[in-house]
Motif scaffolding. Structure first.
Motif, PDB file in Angstrom:
ATOM      1  N   ARG A   1      35.207  47.967  39.916  1.00  0.00           N
ATOM      2  CA  ARG A   1      36.514  48.536  40.260  1.00  0.00           C
ATOM      3  C   ARG A   1      36.406  50.009  40.605  1.00  0.00           C
ATOM      4  O   ARG A   1      37.032  50.494  41.564  1.00  0.00           O
ATOM      5  CB  ARG A   1      37.482  48.348  39.088  1.00  0.00           C
ATOM      6  CG  ARG A   1      38.849  48.990  39.299  1.00  0.00           C
ATOM      7  CD  ARG A   1      39.786  48.656  38.142  1.00  0.00           C
ATOM      8  NE  ARG A   1      39.213  49.052  36.863  1.00  0.00           N
ATOM      9  CZ  ARG A   1      39.291  50.286  36.346  1.00  0.00           C
ATOM     10  NH1 ARG A   1      39.897  51.238  37.024  1.00  0.00           N
ATOM     11  NH2 ARG A   1      38.779  50.556  35.170  1.00  0.00           N
ATOM     12  N   ALA A   2      35.596  50.758  39.835  1.00  0.00           N
ATOM     13  CA  ALA A   2      35.441  52.187  40.099  1.00  0.00           C
ATOM     14  C   ALA A   2      34.775  52.459  41.438  1.00  0.00           C
ATOM     15  O   ALA A   2      35.029  53.485  42.071  1.00  0.00           O
ATOM     16  CB  ALA A   2      34.626  52.827  38.973  1.00  0.00           C
ATOM     17  N   ALA A   3      33.924  51.546  41.895  1.00  0.00           N
ATOM     18  CA  ALA A   3      33.206  51.747  43.156  1.00  0.00           C
ATOM     19  C   ALA A   3      34.031  51.328  44.358  1.00  0.00           C
ATOM     20  O   ALA A   3      33.960  51.958  45.417  1.00  0.00           O
ATOM     21  CB  ALA A   3      31.891  50.967  43.140  1.00  0.00           C
ATOM     22  N   THR A   4      34.818  50.255  44.222  1.00  0.00           N
ATOM     23  CA  THR A   4      35.488  49.653  45.374  1.00  0.00           C
ATOM     24  C   THR A   4      36.987  49.898  45.428  1.00  0.00           C
ATOM     25  O   THR A   4      37.575  49.883  46.515  1.00  0.00           O
ATOM     26  CB  THR A   4      35.269  48.135  45.381  1.00  0.00           C
ATOM     27  OG1 THR A   4      35.898  47.572  44.203  1.00  0.00           O
ATOM     28  CG2 THR A   4      33.786  47.795  45.380  1.00  0.00           C
ATOM     29  N   GLY A   5      37.621  50.073  44.274  1.00  0.00           N
ATOM     30  CA  GLY A   5      39.074  50.157  44.226  1.00  0.00           C
ATOM     31  C   GLY A   5      39.759  48.813  44.098  1.00  0.00           C
ATOM     32  O   GLY A   5      40.993  48.731  44.137  1.00  0.00           O
ATOM     33  N   LEU A   6      39.000  47.742  43.929  1.00  0.00           N
ATOM     34  CA  LEU A   6      39.577  46.416  43.742  1.00  0.00           C
ATOM     35  C   LEU A   6      40.239  46.297  42.372  1.00  0.00           C
ATOM     36  O   LEU A   6      39.877  47.019  41.440  1.00  0.00           O
ATOM     37  CB  LEU A   6      38.487  45.348  43.867  1.00  0.00           C
ATOM     38  CG  LEU A   6      37.989  45.019  45.265  1.00  0.00           C
ATOM     39  CD1 LEU A   6      36.737  44.152  45.183  1.00  0.00           C
ATOM     40  CD2 LEU A   6      39.071  44.319  46.078  1.00  0.00           C
ATOM     41  N   PRO A   7      41.200  45.392  42.200  1.00  0.00           N
ATOM     42  CA  PRO A   7      41.787  45.174  40.875  1.00  0.00           C
ATOM     43  C   PRO A   7      40.736  44.724  39.862  1.00  0.00           C
ATOM     44  O   PRO A   7      39.779  44.012  40.220  1.00  0.00           O
ATOM     45  CB  PRO A   7      42.822  44.068  41.128  1.00  0.00           C
ATOM     46  CG  PRO A   7      43.130  44.155  42.593  1.00  0.00           C
ATOM     47  CD  PRO A   7      41.851  44.578  43.250  1.00  0.00           C
ATOM     48  N   HIS A   8      40.935  45.109  38.621  1.00  0.00           N
ATOM     49  CA  HIS A   8      39.977  44.759  37.570  1.00  0.00           C
ATOM     50  C   HIS A   8      39.843  43.238  37.441  1.00  0.00           C
ATOM     51  O   HIS A   8      38.723  42.734  37.257  1.00  0.00           O
ATOM     52  CB  HIS A   8      40.428  45.356  36.237  1.00  0.00           C
ATOM     53  CG  HIS A   8      39.497  45.064  35.109  1.00  0.00           C
ATOM     54  ND1 HIS A   8      38.346  45.788  34.890  1.00  0.00           N
ATOM     55  CD2 HIS A   8      39.527  44.110  34.132  1.00  0.00           C
ATOM     56  CE1 HIS A   8      37.709  45.315  33.829  1.00  0.00           C
ATOM     57  NE2 HIS A   8      38.416  44.294  33.353  1.00  0.00           N
ATOM     58  N   LEU A   9      40.949  42.519  37.561  1.00  0.00           N
ATOM     59  CA  LEU A   9      40.886  41.069  37.393  1.00  0.00           C
ATOM     60  C   LEU A   9      40.046  40.420  38.489  1.00  0.00           C
ATOM     61  O   LEU A   9      39.361  39.427  38.237  1.00  0.00           O
ATOM     62  CB  LEU A   9      42.303  40.481  37.383  1.00  0.00           C
ATOM     63  CG  LEU A   9      43.132  40.756  36.118  1.00  0.00           C
ATOM     64  CD1 LEU A   9      44.524  40.163  36.262  1.00  0.00           C
ATOM     65  CD2 LEU A   9      42.434  40.182  34.888  1.00  0.00           C
ATOM     66  N   THR A  10      40.093  40.961  39.701  1.00  0.00           N
ATOM     67  CA  THR A  10      39.246  40.424  40.776  1.00  0.00           C
ATOM     68  C   THR A  10      37.776  40.615  40.443  1.00  0.00           C
ATOM     69  O   THR A  10      36.958  39.691  40.575  1.00  0.00           O
ATOM     70  CB  THR A  10      39.574  41.115  42.110  1.00  0.00           C
ATOM     71  OG1 THR A  10      40.938  40.870  42.447  1.00  0.00           O
ATOM     72  CG2 THR A  10      38.671  40.601  43.224  1.00  0.00           C
ATOM     73  N   CYS A  11      37.425  41.822  40.016  1.00  0.00           N
ATOM     74  CA  CYS A  11      36.031  42.095  39.658  1.00  0.00           C
ATOM     75  C   CYS A  11      35.598  41.262  38.455  1.00  0.00           C
ATOM     76  O   CYS A  11      34.446  40.791  38.406  1.00  0.00           O
ATOM     77  CB  CYS A  11      35.862  43.584  39.362  1.00  0.00           C
ATOM     78  SG  CYS A  11      36.128  44.662  40.786  1.00  0.00           S
ATOM     79  N   LEU A  12      36.485  41.067  37.506  1.00  0.00           N
ATOM     80  CA  LEU A  12      36.158  40.263  36.333  1.00  0.00           C
ATOM     81  C   LEU A  12      35.914  38.808  36.738  1.00  0.00           C
ATOM     82  O   LEU A  12      34.981  38.156  36.228  1.00  0.00           O
ATOM     83  CB  LEU A  12      37.287  40.354  35.307  1.00  0.00           C
ATOM     84  CG  LEU A  12      37.060  39.615  33.988  1.00  0.00           C
ATOM     85  CD1 LEU A  12      35.830  40.155  33.265  1.00  0.00           C
ATOM     86  CD2 LEU A  12      38.297  39.732  33.098  1.00  0.00           C
TER      87      LEU A  12
END
Length: 291
Positions: A16-27
């Motif tokens: 999330r910190a690298a891309t700006g995607l929502p945390h739930l997507t990265c999870l």
């Protein structure tokens, strides 16, 4: 919380910190095994896609140096990377500048082709794409305004816009300019493009940073007050920027003692240099105060 769940959340935080995607997507990606602690941001699988993304970076770092707005160093605020392609969110004030820098054009005054050979803009409001005619790659562009229409560059006495002359097929001048980049450079610069939130951290203090390409090895990002170079280098390495890549020799472990003023992040023969310099804004303010 189990150790496995904790590790997945940790990977998601880095993504999330690298891309700006929502945390739930990265999870979800971490749970599905699409990302891990070695590579918390998805790489592009196809060599042509990586090369296209790398050329896009090279076309932007020089053209947009000192022209960034609100720290959007390459004109993007977030990314949605996948193994098949990439979606980038444009900063609204830089969207047209990004296209002007990336679209291929022949410079009749200095010679040579500028921009990305074979790149064409296609689509319609809400679904814009940068497509590569020479390698089949594509990058989707997302704009905060779903009805946004780009203002494309007009003709100039010393420029020939080859994308206007040949919108559906490669122009003859693009073929010799499409020489292969170095393998490591494809990996490194493609990865940098997929981490806009981290790269944009260099412009956090004043909204801009100095970016430029150096030779055929890579790029340099330098700034003044945003953060120490050691912090930027550490965050980029943690995000998997220099993780081992297919077809490249193992990367030497970064020497952290060299990160005090600058960091040399290497992947194969390619280098991304992050450097903290003196504050031009502060010096300007001092001169004004003394006058």
């Amino acid at each position: 919380m189990s150790r496995r769940t904790h590790n997945r959340h940790r990977i998601a935080v880095i993504c999330r910190a690298a891309t700006g995607l929502p945390h739930l997507t990265c999870l979800r990606w971490a749970t599905e095994g699409l990302i891990d602690r070695y590579q918390p941001v998805p790489d592009a699988d196809l060599p042509g896609q990586r090369a296209f993304e790398a050329r896009l970076v090279l076309s932007l770092v020089d053209a947009l140096r000192h022209e960034q707005v609100e720290g959007a160093l390459l004109g993007f605020t977030a990314s949605e990377p996948s193994r098949e392609g990439l979606t980038l969110t444009l900063h609204p004030a830089m969207a047209d500048r990004v296209l002007a820098a990336a679209l291929p054009r022949r410079d009749m005054l200095y010679g040579g082709l500028r921009g990305v050979p074979g790149l064409r803009l296609t689509g319609s409001p809400g679904r814009w794409w940068l497509r590569g005619l020479l390698d089949g790659a594509r990058v989707r562009l997302r704009h905060p305004d779903p009805f946004w229409r780009p203002v494309l560059p007009q003709g100039a006495p010393d420029l020939v816009h080859v994308w206007r002359q040949s919108p559906r097929h490669p122009h003859g001048s693009e073929l010799p300019a499409h020489r292969p980049l170095r393998h490591g450079q494809d990996w490194l610069l493609s990865r940098a493009l997929r981490r806009p939130r981290l790269v944009n951290g260099a412009g956090a203090a004043h909204g801009w940073a100095n970016t430029y390409a150096h030779g055929s090895r890579g790029i340099t990002i330098e700034w003044c007050c945003a953060m120490p170079a050691s912090d930027m280098a550490r965050l980029l390495v943690r995000s998997g920027l220099t993780a081992e890549a297919e077809g490249l020799p193992p990367t030497k472990r970064p020497q952290r003692e060299n990160w005090s003023a600058y960091g040399l992040l290497e992947l194969g023969e390619a280098v991304l240099t992050v450097r903290q310099g003196h504050c031009a804004e502060r010096a300007t303010a001092s001169l004004r105060a003394s006058s």
